[in-house]
Scaffold this active site. Structure first.
Site, PDB file in Angstrom:
ATOM      1  N   GLY A  30      13.282  23.616  54.990  1.00  0.00           N
ATOM      2  CA  GLY A  30      11.959  24.178  55.237  1.00  0.00           C
ATOM      3  C   GLY A  30      10.954  23.525  54.319  1.00  0.00           C
ATOM      4  O   GLY A  30      11.308  22.782  53.402  1.00  0.00           O
ATOM      5  N   GLY A  32       6.969  24.306  52.362  1.00  0.00           N
ATOM      6  CA  GLY A  32       5.804  25.142  52.118  1.00  0.00           C
ATOM      7  C   GLY A  32       4.639  24.216  51.851  1.00  0.00           C
ATOM      8  O   GLY A  32       4.694  23.024  52.152  1.00  0.00           O
ATOM      9  N   GLY A  33       3.579  24.754  51.242  1.00  0.00           N
ATOM     10  CA  GLY A  33       2.389  23.942  51.027  1.00  0.00           C
ATOM     11  C   GLY A  33       2.567  22.880  49.959  1.00  0.00           C
ATOM     12  O   GLY A  33       1.826  21.899  49.933  1.00  0.00           O
ATOM     13  N   MET A  34       3.532  23.058  49.081  1.00  0.00           N
ATOM     14  CA  MET A  34       3.605  22.112  47.969  1.00  0.00           C
ATOM     15  C   MET A  34       5.030  21.654  47.684  1.00  0.00           C
ATOM     16  O   MET A  34       5.297  21.103  46.623  1.00  0.00           O
ATOM     17  CB  MET A  34       2.993  22.729  46.723  1.00  0.00           C
ATOM     18  CG  MET A  34       3.550  24.078  46.383  1.00  0.00           C
ATOM     19  SD  MET A  34       2.702  24.747  44.966  1.00  0.00           S
ATOM     20  CE  MET A  34       3.916  25.919  44.429  1.00  0.00           C
ATOM     21  N   VAL A  37      12.112  21.703  50.944  1.00  0.00           N
ATOM     22  CA  VAL A  37      13.427  22.167  50.499  1.00  0.00           C
ATOM     23  C   VAL A  37      14.494  21.541  51.400  1.00  0.00           C
ATOM     24  O   VAL A  37      14.366  21.579  52.628  1.00  0.00           O
ATOM     25  CB  VAL A  37      13.508  23.710  50.539  1.00  0.00           C
ATOM     26  CG1 VAL A  37      14.876  24.180  50.050  1.00  0.00           C
ATOM     27  CG2 VAL A  37      12.401  24.332  49.698  1.00  0.00           C
ATOM     28  N   LYS A  52      14.835  21.438  45.939  1.00  0.00           N
ATOM     29  CA  LYS A  52      13.407  21.562  46.233  1.00  0.00           C
ATOM     30  C   LYS A  52      12.663  20.418  45.566  1.00  0.00           C
ATOM     31  O   LYS A  52      12.740  20.245  44.350  1.00  0.00           O
ATOM     32  CB  LYS A  52      12.929  22.907  45.691  1.00  0.00           C
ATOM     33  CG  LYS A  52      11.475  23.162  45.893  1.00  0.00           C
ATOM     34  CD  LYS A  52      11.177  24.621  45.689  1.00  0.00           C
ATOM     35  CE  LYS A  52       9.882  24.954  46.387  1.00  0.00           C
ATOM     36  NZ  LYS A  52       9.718  26.356  46.620  1.00  0.00           N
ATOM     37  N   ASP A 146       3.822  35.034  42.762  1.00  0.00           N
ATOM     38  CA  ASP A 146       3.739  34.569  44.149  1.00  0.00           C
ATOM     39  C   ASP A 146       4.757  35.304  45.018  1.00  0.00           C
ATOM     40  O   ASP A 146       5.504  34.681  45.771  1.00  0.00           O
ATOM     41  CB  ASP A 146       3.983  33.048  44.196  1.00  0.00           C
ATOM     42  CG  ASP A 146       3.530  32.427  45.518  1.00  0.00           C
ATOM     43  OD1 ASP A 146       2.739  33.068  46.246  1.00  0.00           O
ATOM     44  OD2 ASP A 146       3.971  31.307  45.820  1.00  0.00           O
TER      45      ASP A 146
END
Ligand SMILES: Nc1ncnc2c1ncn2[C@@H]1O[C@H](COP(=O)(O)OP(=O)(O)O)[C@@H](O)[C@H]1O
Ligand SMILES: [Mg+2]
Length: 332
Positions: A30, A32-34, A37, A52, A146
């Site tokens: 997957g 995410g924005g930054m 993974v 990651k 977060d």
């Protein structure tokens, strides 16, 4: 410079089969924005890990780097059944990476998107596990900052009494507190603003209670299918977190008892002082409100007993709807 970004080109297929810092990349899990993974194999121990790789610009941000090193160490030091264990954190070719336990299952974001709101019983089970993880982190001086459905991983549990095992991940990886005050000028990706506490927005120092707020937003979404505040514009959303009252949860879930609204009003209070002291205190209050039991030492009143239906009625009661949590999509 070309080398710097070679691990993070955005074309996942280029990395499949390659070796990065002693790990062989198997497939993308997957992004995410930054970060991206991957499922990978630790070649030293022959074990499967989640690897990651963080976006290269994060490695160039000194504040982020410092916190990354400090908080990866702190998170790795916490041994908790509901926190994803971190095996290693480091840097290779200008890219920061973290190797952690590969959790075979789904993340809560995906579960909510695919299955809609959870039953109160399921939501409470997952919430209790994540609350214990957050409280343990707080006792170790760590604030997550977060808490969001994408950072909660859900694996199959051990038996029918424990159908799922939830893990919290990604301590200290948010850029929010670095960039929120200036993100429009800096122009960096901030991520979702659905779970961000008022004090994070205004740039005040944050403590464990900012996680109580974010966590309560997540639990609200588990029960209703949407976060407490929904606005078209980011600015309006930030404003709402700071100044608007959250819509009573029972508007979306009239099957839940009114005391639930008071519990969320506390957990989502604008001032950290008015919130629950811990995430477990919030879950305890919520469970009592849902089941009609006593909350926070307060004896149950006749009203509690009269209006609160049991979350999952015994078989003799009218037929209950099939559990939404029937068979989540587990990754192989
Ligand atoms: N340890 C892990 N095991 C299995 N899957 C993971 C693990 N860590 C993260 N993932 C998956 O990778 C996805 C992307 O993670 P991330 O880059 O942190 O983005 P986000 O947290 O914004 O979803 C997560 O949503 C999750 O599904
Ligand atoms: Mg994450």
């Amino acid at each position: 410079m070309a080398r710097d970004t070679s691990l993070f080109s955005g074309r996942p297929s280029e990395l499949i089969g390659r070796q990065v810092a002693g790990y062989r990349i198997e497939r993308e899990i997957g992004r995410g924005g930054m970060a991206v993974v991957y499922r990978a194999k630790d070649l030293r121990l022959e074990r499967t890990v989640a690897l990651k790789l963080l976006a290269p610009e994060l490695a160039r941000n000194d504040t982020f780097r410092r916190r990354f090193t400090h908080e990866s160490r702190a998170a790795a030091a916490i041994d908790h059944p509901h926190i994803v264990p971190v095996f290693e954190a480091g840097e290779t070719d200008g890219v920061l990476y973290i190797a952690m336990r590969y959790v075979s299952g789904s993340d809560l974001r995906h579960l909510l998107d695919s299955q809609g709101p959870l039953t109160p019983a399921t939501a409470l089970r997952i919430a209790a596990q994540i609350a214990s993880a957050l409280d343990a982190a707080h006792e170790n001086g760590l604030v997550h900052r977060d808490v969001k459905p994408g950072n909660i991983l859900v694996a199959r549990g051990t038996d029918s009494d424990h159908p799922e095992h939830a893990y919290l991940t990604d301590f200290g990886l948010t850029k929010k507190s670095l960039s929120l005050t200036g993100f429009t000028t800096v122009g960096q990706f901030v991520g979702t603003l659905d779970y961000v506490a008022p004090e994070q927005i205004s740039g005040k120092p944050v403590d464990a209670r900012c996680d109580v707020y974010g966590f309560a937003c997540v639990v609200y979404e588990c029960l209703t299918g949407h976060p407490p505040f929904r606005r078209d514009e980011d600015m309006a959303l930030l404003w709402a977190h700071q100044y608007d009252d959250p819509p009573p949860l029972t508007e979306a879930r009239p099957d839940l008892a009114p005391p639930v609204d008071a519990v969320f009003a506390d957990a989502l209070a604008k001032s950290p002082d008015d919130r629950h002291d811990s995430c477990l205190a919030f879950v305890t209050d919520l469970r009592a409100a849902v089941t009609g039991g006593p909350a926070g030492g307060r004896p149950a009143t006749a009203v509690d007993h009269k209006v609160v239906p049991a979350p999952e009625a015994p078989a003799k009661n009218p037929p209950k709807p099939p559990p939404r949590w029937a068979e989540p999509v587990f990754r192989q």
